[in-house]
Design a protein around this motif. Structure first.
Motif, PDB file in Angstrom:
ATOM      1  N   THR A   3     -14.673  -6.225  -3.327  1.00  0.00           N
ATOM      2  CA  THR A   3     -14.756  -7.458  -3.041  1.00  0.00           C
ATOM      3  C   THR A   3     -13.197  -7.679  -2.178  1.00  0.00           C
ATOM      4  O   THR A   3     -12.984  -8.493  -1.194  1.00  0.00           O
ATOM      5  CB  THR A   3     -14.700  -8.405  -4.293  1.00  0.00           C
ATOM      6  OG1 THR A   3     -15.727  -8.180  -5.083  1.00  0.00           O
ATOM      7  CG2 THR A   3     -14.623 -10.013  -4.052  1.00  0.00           C
ATOM      8  N   ARG A   4     -12.134  -7.179  -2.656  1.00  0.00           N
ATOM      9  CA  ARG A   4     -11.106  -7.283  -2.179  1.00  0.00           C
ATOM     10  C   ARG A   4     -11.000  -6.786  -0.682  1.00  0.00           C
ATOM     11  O   ARG A   4     -10.408  -7.387   0.357  1.00  0.00           O
ATOM     12  CB  ARG A   4      -9.977  -6.342  -2.982  1.00  0.00           C
ATOM     13  CG  ARG A   4      -8.538  -6.738  -3.107  1.00  0.00           C
ATOM     14  CD  ARG A   4      -7.628  -5.736  -3.728  1.00  0.00           C
ATOM     15  NE  ARG A   4      -6.330  -5.698  -3.232  1.00  0.00           N
ATOM     16  CZ  ARG A   4      -5.461  -6.403  -3.808  1.00  0.00           C
ATOM     17  NH1 ARG A   4      -5.653  -7.140  -4.910  1.00  0.00           N
ATOM     18  NH2 ARG A   4      -4.353  -6.609  -3.045  1.00  0.00           N
ATOM     19  N   ALA A   5     -11.690  -5.586  -0.558  1.00  0.00           N
ATOM     20  CA  ALA A   5     -11.577  -5.074   1.053  1.00  0.00           C
ATOM     21  C   ALA A   5     -12.573  -6.034   1.742  1.00  0.00           C
ATOM     22  O   ALA A   5     -12.207  -6.284   2.947  1.00  0.00           O
ATOM     23  CB  ALA A   5     -12.358  -3.665   0.842  1.00  0.00           C
ATOM     24  N   LEU A  11     -10.596 -11.892   6.384  1.00  0.00           N
ATOM     25  CA  LEU A  11      -9.588 -12.733   6.872  1.00  0.00           C
ATOM     26  C   LEU A  11      -9.193 -12.227   8.251  1.00  0.00           C
ATOM     27  O   LEU A  11      -8.492 -12.917   9.028  1.00  0.00           O
ATOM     28  CB  LEU A  11      -8.520 -12.335   5.651  1.00  0.00           C
ATOM     29  CG  LEU A  11      -8.586 -13.349   4.596  1.00  0.00           C
ATOM     30  CD1 LEU A  11      -7.953 -12.891   3.457  1.00  0.00           C
ATOM     31  CD2 LEU A  11      -8.526 -15.022   4.746  1.00  0.00           C
ATOM     32  N   TYR A  12      -8.964 -11.007   8.290  1.00  0.00           N
ATOM     33  CA  TYR A  12      -8.492 -10.406   9.469  1.00  0.00           C
ATOM     34  C   TYR A  12      -9.425 -10.418  10.825  1.00  0.00           C
ATOM     35  O   TYR A  12      -8.895 -10.221  11.973  1.00  0.00           O
ATOM     36  CB  TYR A  12      -8.141  -8.590   9.484  1.00  0.00           C
ATOM     37  CG  TYR A  12      -6.871  -8.502   8.660  1.00  0.00           C
ATOM     38  CD1 TYR A  12      -5.510  -9.021   8.953  1.00  0.00           C
ATOM     39  CD2 TYR A  12      -6.673  -7.685   7.594  1.00  0.00           C
ATOM     40  CE1 TYR A  12      -4.472  -8.973   8.511  1.00  0.00           C
ATOM     41  CE2 TYR A  12      -5.854  -7.397   6.772  1.00  0.00           C
ATOM     42  CZ  TYR A  12      -4.470  -7.982   7.319  1.00  0.00           C
ATOM     43  OH  TYR A  12      -3.307  -7.907   6.468  1.00  0.00           O
ATOM     44  N   GLN A  50     -13.114 -20.401   3.481  1.00  0.00           N
ATOM     45  CA  GLN A  50     -14.266 -19.684   3.692  1.00  0.00           C
ATOM     46  C   GLN A  50     -14.397 -18.273   3.377  1.00  0.00           C
ATOM     47  O   GLN A  50     -15.315 -17.672   2.425  1.00  0.00           O
ATOM     48  CB  GLN A  50     -15.059 -19.998   5.092  1.00  0.00           C
ATOM     49  CG  GLN A  50     -16.382 -19.557   5.404  1.00  0.00           C
ATOM     50  CD  GLN A  50     -17.394 -20.494   4.647  1.00  0.00           C
ATOM     51  OE1 GLN A  50     -17.389 -21.669   4.986  1.00  0.00           O
ATOM     52  NE2 GLN A  50     -17.886 -20.050   3.743  1.00  0.00           N
ATOM     53  N   SER A  51     -13.525 -17.250   4.071  1.00  0.00           N
ATOM     54  CA  SER A  51     -13.420 -16.013   4.031  1.00  0.00           C
ATOM     55  C   SER A  51     -13.309 -15.747   2.489  1.00  0.00           C
ATOM     56  O   SER A  51     -13.897 -14.659   2.200  1.00  0.00           O
ATOM     57  CB  SER A  51     -12.116 -15.352   4.659  1.00  0.00           C
ATOM     58  OG  SER A  51     -12.420 -15.494   6.019  1.00  0.00           O
ATOM     59  N   ILE A  52     -12.602 -16.481   1.747  1.00  0.00           N
ATOM     60  CA  ILE A  52     -12.349 -16.090   0.270  1.00  0.00           C
ATOM     61  C   ILE A  52     -13.637 -16.680  -0.396  1.00  0.00           C
ATOM     62  O   ILE A  52     -14.029 -15.517  -1.272  1.00  0.00           O
ATOM     63  CB  ILE A  52     -11.122 -16.797  -0.152  1.00  0.00           C
ATOM     64  CG1 ILE A  52      -9.955 -16.054   0.418  1.00  0.00           C
ATOM     65  CG2 ILE A  52     -10.970 -16.517  -1.887  1.00  0.00           C
ATOM     66  CD1 ILE A  52      -8.406 -16.704   0.156  1.00  0.00           C
ATOM     67  N   LEU A  53     -13.991 -17.603  -0.337  1.00  0.00           N
ATOM     68  CA  LEU A  53     -15.171 -18.215  -1.359  1.00  0.00           C
ATOM     69  C   LEU A  53     -16.447 -17.446  -0.921  1.00  0.00           C
ATOM     70  O   LEU A  53     -17.400 -17.312  -1.634  1.00  0.00           O
ATOM     71  CB  LEU A  53     -15.588 -19.433  -0.690  1.00  0.00           C
ATOM     72  CG  LEU A  53     -14.332 -20.494  -1.086  1.00  0.00           C
ATOM     73  CD1 LEU A  53     -14.922 -22.109  -1.391  1.00  0.00           C
ATOM     74  CD2 LEU A  53     -13.921 -20.289  -2.559  1.00  0.00           C
ATOM     75  N   ASP A  54     -16.560 -16.812   0.390  1.00  0.00           N
ATOM     76  CA  ASP A  54     -17.723 -16.071   0.641  1.00  0.00           C
ATOM     77  C   ASP A  54     -18.036 -14.953  -0.376  1.00  0.00           C
ATOM     78  O   ASP A  54     -19.177 -14.397  -0.637  1.00  0.00           O
ATOM     79  CB  ASP A  54     -17.700 -15.235   2.012  1.00  0.00           C
ATOM     80  CG  ASP A  54     -18.011 -16.450   3.151  1.00  0.00           C
ATOM     81  OD1 ASP A  54     -18.779 -17.368   2.549  1.00  0.00           O
ATOM     82  OD2 ASP A  54     -17.825 -16.251   4.359  1.00  0.00           O
ATOM     83  N   VAL A 405      -2.646 -10.316   2.191  1.00  0.00           N
ATOM     84  CA  VAL A 405      -2.516 -10.323   3.609  1.00  0.00           C
ATOM     85  C   VAL A 405      -1.888 -11.491   4.252  1.00  0.00           C
ATOM     86  O   VAL A 405      -1.630 -12.416   3.515  1.00  0.00           O
ATOM     87  CB  VAL A 405      -4.279 -10.947   3.964  1.00  0.00           C
ATOM     88  CG1 VAL A 405      -4.364 -11.212   5.248  1.00  0.00           C
ATOM     89  CG2 VAL A 405      -5.201  -9.800   3.393  1.00  0.00           C
ATOM     90  N   ASP A 406      -1.259 -10.867   5.435  1.00  0.00           N
ATOM     91  CA  ASP A 406      -0.313 -12.009   6.131  1.00  0.00           C
ATOM     92  C   ASP A 406      -0.971 -12.188   7.378  1.00  0.00           C
ATOM     93  O   ASP A 406      -1.236 -11.224   8.066  1.00  0.00           O
ATOM     94  CB  ASP A 406       1.045 -12.019   5.902  1.00  0.00           C
ATOM     95  CG  ASP A 406       1.497 -10.702   6.758  1.00  0.00           C
ATOM     96  OD1 ASP A 406       0.894  -9.814   6.811  1.00  0.00           O
ATOM     97  OD2 ASP A 406       2.747 -10.904   7.216  1.00  0.00           O
ATOM     98  N   LEU A 407      -1.051 -13.788   7.977  1.00  0.00           N
ATOM     99  CA  LEU A 407      -1.767 -13.687   9.155  1.00  0.00           C
ATOM    100  C   LEU A 407      -0.703 -14.829   9.889  1.00  0.00           C
ATOM    101  O   LEU A 407       0.245 -15.173   9.148  1.00  0.00           O
ATOM    102  CB  LEU A 407      -2.967 -14.658   9.039  1.00  0.00           C
ATOM    103  CG  LEU A 407      -3.970 -14.229   8.316  1.00  0.00           C
ATOM    104  CD1 LEU A 407      -5.033 -15.022   8.041  1.00  0.00           C
ATOM    105  CD2 LEU A 407      -4.813 -12.605   8.891  1.00  0.00           C
ATOM    106  N   GLU A 408      -0.510 -14.476  11.181  1.00  0.00           N
ATOM    107  CA  GLU A 408       0.241 -15.439  11.921  1.00  0.00           C
ATOM    108  C   GLU A 408      -0.434 -16.311  12.957  1.00  0.00           C
ATOM    109  O   GLU A 408      -1.251 -16.059  13.229  1.00  0.00           O
ATOM    110  CB  GLU A 408       1.019 -14.452  12.948  1.00  0.00           C
ATOM    111  CG  GLU A 408       2.319 -14.962  13.509  1.00  0.00           C
ATOM    112  CD  GLU A 408       3.280 -14.072  14.224  1.00  0.00           C
ATOM    113  OE1 GLU A 408       4.344 -13.882  13.725  1.00  0.00           O
ATOM    114  OE2 GLU A 408       2.772 -13.436  15.305  1.00  0.00           O
TER     115      GLU A 408
END
Ligand SMILES: C[S@@+](CC[C@H](N)C(=O)[O-])C[C@H]1O[C@@H](n2cnc3c(N)ncnc32)[C@H](O)[C@@H]1O
Length: 436
Positions: A3-5, A11-12, A50-54, A405-408
């Motif tokens: 799930t984590r992957a 997210l990416y 959304q990315s997490i809840l999916d 994860v970090d996003l910019e």
């Protein structure tokens, strides 16, 4: 794939255009009902949530401990989850109460009646007095604001009144003598004030209509998704006044945090309190929340000095040592400063000391196995960049919580002050996602 992957991959894969809020509109999620400073961009949050809840099948309870204009809470409602928010600024509480309330068409009818009453009102009695009122409002503006004030108080339904107060707050922002180009209070030049010929009643009509349309559109979106039954949102909503560095006031345990904390102490970054000072003079505290127990009406700085980093820490050396042990980035930054610069930079330590306590409180309110999404930007002090993103990640790490994860993102759609204590890196923000 774990799930984590899967979440990481999703997210990416969010497109840069979405992350940068390229097509974001101020109309989204009733965002423009009041122009609160540094509001988040809903479409950005939506794609991340959304990315997490999916891939996260549990019942979700979302927390925002720095709620501001509650864009996070409203975004959460669009996913049909439980939402809880907290803020120290009474104006944020009022805005959030209104934005999370489900209004129906009777709001338009009531508003039309109110407008008729306002058109007939002729009284020149001024209802409000505070220090320097004539500096901030022309007499004729005070007269019309008072007419609106009286008309609002005649409405029996508190939720309708709350909507009127928010609309009045935006009218006050636009019709006072305070410049709208900065969040700090600056009176306009006398010549300009004399030339400005504004009618708060006309503004109230126009903004009220627009706000009703935006709130009803939001309601239709929630209805279409099936999240409204009998004019109520089907999950829990909690809007709490409170100081997050002292306590998170919701009793609910949450498993998703979505927030954007201040960038530093309010005085030298974004003065949310000063932004709210004039509107709050015209809104009785009893109309917002009886639990609010700060005296914010007398001094322009009251709310800002109670906010994160607003007060000087007692034992400076101890705090310095404690924070430097947790964050090498903060330590390295302070090594660059001479003694005078260190004094100027004390505010940075006050801020991180408060933020560190807030993170402890937050973690106590969160379930194990939860996701925490922090949108953070950097600022500068003594011409050096304060890397809020790295410092916050190190504070979390010191508590055993790792960055996931970090996003910019580019800051395009966010209303920020164009002042010099924001570094050039202020055109970018980081979205830090932690996994508890
Ligand atoms: C960046 S804004 C949040 C904006 C919000 N995400 C939005 O989209 O409107 C930060 C908020 O933190 C609040 N704040 C500052 N210090 C606080 C404290 N000690 N406790 C609770 N809220 C605080 C400010 O009043 C401000 O509303």
């Amino acid at each position: 794939m774990t799930t984590r992957a899967k979440i990481e991959k999703s997210l990416y894969s969010i497109s840069p255009d979405i992350l940068n809020g390229v097509n974001c509109s101020n109309k989204e999620n009733a965002r423009r009902i009041i122009n609160y400073p540094a509001m988040m961009v809903p479409s950005v949050q939506e794609s991340i949530i959304q990315s997490i809840l999916d891939y996260y099948p549990e019942e979700i309870s979302l927390l925002d401990p720095f709620m501001g204009a509650s864009n996070t809470l409203v975004t959460g409602m669009k996913f049909g989850v439980n939402v809880f928010g907290q803020d120290i600024n009474p104006l944020s509480i009022l805005i959030s109460q209104v934005k999370t309330k489900i209004y129906d068409y009777s709001l338009s009818e009531k508003f039309e009646d109110l407008i008729l009453k306002l058109d007939r009102s002729r009284s020149t009695k001024i209802e409000i007095d505070f220090n320097n009122i004539d500096k901030w409002f022309k007499k004729e503006v005070q007269v019309e604001l008072s007419q609106i004030y009286r008309a609002i108080l005649k409405e029996p339904d508190i939720n309708i009144r709350k909507f009127y107060w928010v609309t009045l707050a935006e009218v006050i922002r636009l019709t006072s003598n305070d410049r709208t180009s900065t969040f700090k209070m600056h009176v306009r030049p006398l010549e300009e004030i004399t030339k400005r010929n504004l009618s708060p009643k006309e503004y109230f009509k126009k903004i009220g209509k627009r706000n009703i349309a935006d709130l009803l559109t939001l309601k239709s979106e929630l209805s279409e998704k099936g999240f409204i039954t009998e004019n109520s949102y089907q999950k829990s909503v909690g809007v709490h006044w409170g100081d997050s560095k002292l306590k998170i006031n919701t009793k609910a345990r949450c498993n998703l945090l979505v927030t954007s904390p201040p960038y530093g102490d309010n005085q030298t970054t974004v003065t949310y309190g000063q932004f709210s000072y004039l509107p709050l003079q015209w809104i009785p505290i009893s109309e917002i929340d009886e639990k609010i127990n700060i005296d914010y009406l007398k001094a322009i700085q009251s709310i800002d000095s109670l906010s994160l980093g607003g007060k000087t820490v007692q034992d400076y050396n101890l705090v310095e040592k404690m924070l430097f042990e947790k964050s090498t980035t903060l330590y390295t930054l302070f090594q660059k400063f001479n003694e005078n610069q260190k004094i100027k930079a004390k505010k940075v330590l006050n801020f991180f000391h408060d933020l560190d306590s807030t993170i402890d409180n937050i973690l106590n309110s969160m379930e194990d196995d939860s996701y925490l999404i922090w949108t953070v930007g950097n600022r500068s002090v003594n011409k050096e960049v304060v890397e809020n993103d790295n410092i916050i990640a190190e504070l979390f790490k010191s508590k055993g919580v790792d960055l996931f994860v970090d996003l910019e993102r580019d800051i395009l759609g966010k209303r920020m002050p164009n002042k010099n204590n924001f570094s050039s890196t202020m055109s970018k923000e980081k979205i830090l996602i932690f996994k508890n």
